[in-house]
Scaffold this motif. Structure first.
Motif, PDB file in Angstrom:
ATOM      1  N   ARG A  62      -1.063  13.186  -0.342  1.00  0.00           N
ATOM      2  CA  ARG A  62      -0.499  12.916   0.971  1.00  0.00           C
ATOM      3  C   ARG A  62      -1.035  11.589   1.510  1.00  0.00           C
ATOM      4  N   CYS A  63      -0.135  10.786   2.080  1.00  0.00           N
ATOM      5  CA  CYS A  63      -0.552   9.509   2.657  1.00  0.00           C
ATOM      6  C   CYS A  63      -0.616   9.643   4.181  1.00  0.00           C
ATOM      7  N   HIS A  64      -1.115   8.599   4.859  1.00  0.00           N
ATOM      8  CA  HIS A  64      -1.079   8.578   6.329  1.00  0.00           C
ATOM      9  C   HIS A  64       0.301   8.157   6.830  1.00  0.00           C
ATOM     10  N   CYS A  65       1.173   7.739   5.911  1.00  0.00           N
ATOM     11  CA  CYS A  65       2.549   7.369   6.272  1.00  0.00           C
ATOM     12  C   CYS A  65       3.441   8.571   5.944  1.00  0.00           C
ATOM     13  N   PRO A  66       4.748   8.484   6.149  1.00  0.00           N
ATOM     14  CA  PRO A  66       5.583   9.666   5.866  1.00  0.00           C
ATOM     15  C   PRO A  66       5.712  10.010   4.374  1.00  0.00           C
ATOM     16  N   ASN A  67       5.303   9.105   3.508  1.00  0.00           N
ATOM     17  CA  ASN A  67       5.475   9.312   2.060  1.00  0.00           C
ATOM     18  C   ASN A  67       4.277  10.062   1.464  1.00  0.00           C
ATOM     19  N   VAL A  68       4.428  10.500   0.224  1.00  0.00           N
ATOM     20  CA  VAL A  68       3.292  11.015  -0.553  1.00  0.00           C
ATOM     21  C   VAL A  68       3.163  10.173  -1.820  1.00  0.00           C
ATOM     22  N   GLY A  69       1.958  10.148  -2.376  1.00  0.00           N
ATOM     23  CA  GLY A  69       1.748   9.462  -3.651  1.00  0.00           C
ATOM     24  C   GLY A  69       1.651   7.952  -3.554  1.00  0.00           C
ATOM     25  N   CYS A  70       1.440   7.423  -2.346  1.00  0.00           N
ATOM     26  CA  CYS A  70       1.352   5.964  -2.164  1.00  0.00           C
ATOM     27  C   CYS A  70       0.100   5.392  -2.854  1.00  0.00           C
ATOM     28  N   LEU A  71       0.176   4.113  -3.224  1.00  0.00           N
ATOM     29  CA  LEU A  71      -0.998   3.412  -3.753  1.00  0.00           C
ATOM     30  C   LEU A  71      -2.187   3.569  -2.808  1.00  0.00           C
ATOM     31  N   GLY A 104       0.812  -1.220   0.000  1.00  0.00           N
ATOM     32  CA  GLY A 104       0.000   0.000   0.000  1.00  0.00           C
ATOM     33  C   GLY A 104       0.841   1.264   0.000  1.00  0.00           C
ATOM     34  N   HIS A 105       2.086   1.137   0.427  1.00  0.00           N
ATOM     35  CA  HIS A 105       2.930   2.340   0.521  1.00  0.00           C
ATOM     36  C   HIS A 105       4.003   2.375  -0.553  1.00  0.00           C
ATOM     37  N   MET A 106       3.802   1.610  -1.625  1.00  0.00           N
ATOM     38  CA  MET A 106       4.627   1.797  -2.820  1.00  0.00           C
ATOM     39  C   MET A 106       4.226   3.132  -3.435  1.00  0.00           C
TER      40      MET A 106
HETATM   41 ZN   LIG Z   1       1.920   5.631   2.423  1.00  0.00          ZN
END
Ligand SMILES: [Zn+2]
Length: 318
Positions: A166-175, A156-158
């Motif tokens: 914006r994702c709920h994780c530190p990344n942006v643009g995640c699946l 999910g966080h690829m």
């Molecule tokens: Zn994510």
């Protein structure tokens, strides 16, 4: 006994050696009251699915959303429950007097599908579960991939879109930031606010724009609403793009899609992914991959957790 501990409820099941659910129970949990209240809720759920007429279960497996230490049975971090370092196996085995195995919930569900569901007999398997978030797990060479920090499989966080949502994780643009249940709801709210006329039925059904959920989108798409249909079609394309990356990266024999979003959105989401894999993956990977819907539905977690407990007991006795 297999247990699937969620953020708001716990599902427990007495599971036979053939993976069949013999009895089951559900409980709401008192997550806000802390780990000991939740342990009590789990214990009462498990007792409710025990059967005096059958032999006592040989062990209990429990899947939890978060990072777990399978060797010690400690839940290191479970954000949905606000838990850190909870000695779950110790607490449950004291109350229930049986050995307890703790696993990550997505791994448990993958094991369920691998041993008894649509991944049965497959040593090269990827499972992707799309619910509120997106979780995944990989079986390669007949083993679950763990990774260096036991955190492999965060499909999910690829990154799907560099510099994207914006994702709920530190990344942006995640699946997950495009195709997870929370993101489907978010995209639908934005679209409804941007074009109030097109979004009228979504807002009306939900009560307010803020209350639009993935379930609202699903319901209205089935009823033929054009904006909801568009959101569903776009979701299928995002998910398909992610599955092309997964199949190229892992070259599975089978790719299973499951979870509430896959089950509840209008049918077709799996077919879109299948067609994308066939047309857009590297040819050897595309030819090998069978893309299917997971078979066990919401039971995959309890069935897989029970299998893990039985397997651990068998190893322990050797
Ligand atoms: Zn994510």
């Amino acid at each position: 006994v297999g247990v699937d501990l969620g953020a708001t409820k716990v599902a427990s099941a007495l599971v036979g050696a053939d993976g069949r659910v013999l009895r089951r129970s559900y409980r709401l949990i008192r997550a806000a009251e802390g780990p000991s209240a939740v342990v009590e809720d789990v214990v009462s759920g498990v007792r409710a699915c025990l059967d005096a007429g059958r032999p006592a279960p040989s062990g209990l497996g429990i899947g939890v959303a978060g990072q777990v230490d399978a060797d010690t049975g400690v839940v290191r971090f479970a954000p949905n429950l606000a838990w850190r370092n909870v000695r779950l196996a110790e607490a449950l085995s004291r109350d229930l007097e049986m050995p307890v195995t703790v696993a990550n919930d997505v791994r448990a569900a993958t094991v369920g599908e691998w041993r008894f569901g649509a991944g049965r007999g497959c040593g090269e398997l990827v499972c992707v579960f799309v619910g509120t978030g997106i979780g995944g797990s990989i079986v390669s060479g007949g083993r679950l991939l763990a990774g260096c920090a036991n955190a492999a499989g965060e499909i999910g966080h690829m990154t799907l879109v560099a510099g994207g949502r914006r994702c709920h994780c530190p990344n942006v643009g995640c699946l997950e930031a495009y195709a997870g249940g929370w993101a489907i709801a978010e995209r639908a709210r934005e679209a409804a606010l941007e074009d109030p006329r097109a979004g009228e039925r979504l807002v009306e059904r939900a009560g307010t724009a803020d209350a639009i959920s993935a379930a609202t989108v699903s319901e209205l798409a089935r009823a033929g609403d054009a904006l909801a249909r568009r959101i569903v079609d776009e979701t299928a394309e995002f998910l398909a793009a992610g599955m092309v990356a997964v199949v190229n990266a892992f070259n599975p024999c089978r790719l299973l899609l499951g979870g509430g979003v896959v089950r509840n959105l209008p049918p077709g989401i799996v077919a879109v992914a299948r067609e994308a894999v066939r047309r857009r993956c590297q040819p050897p990977a595309a030819r090998a991959a069978r893309v299917r819907e997971a078979a066990l539905g919401a039971d995959a977690g309890v069935i897989g957790a029970a299998w893990l407990a039985r397997e651990r007991g068998a190893v322990g006795r050797r």
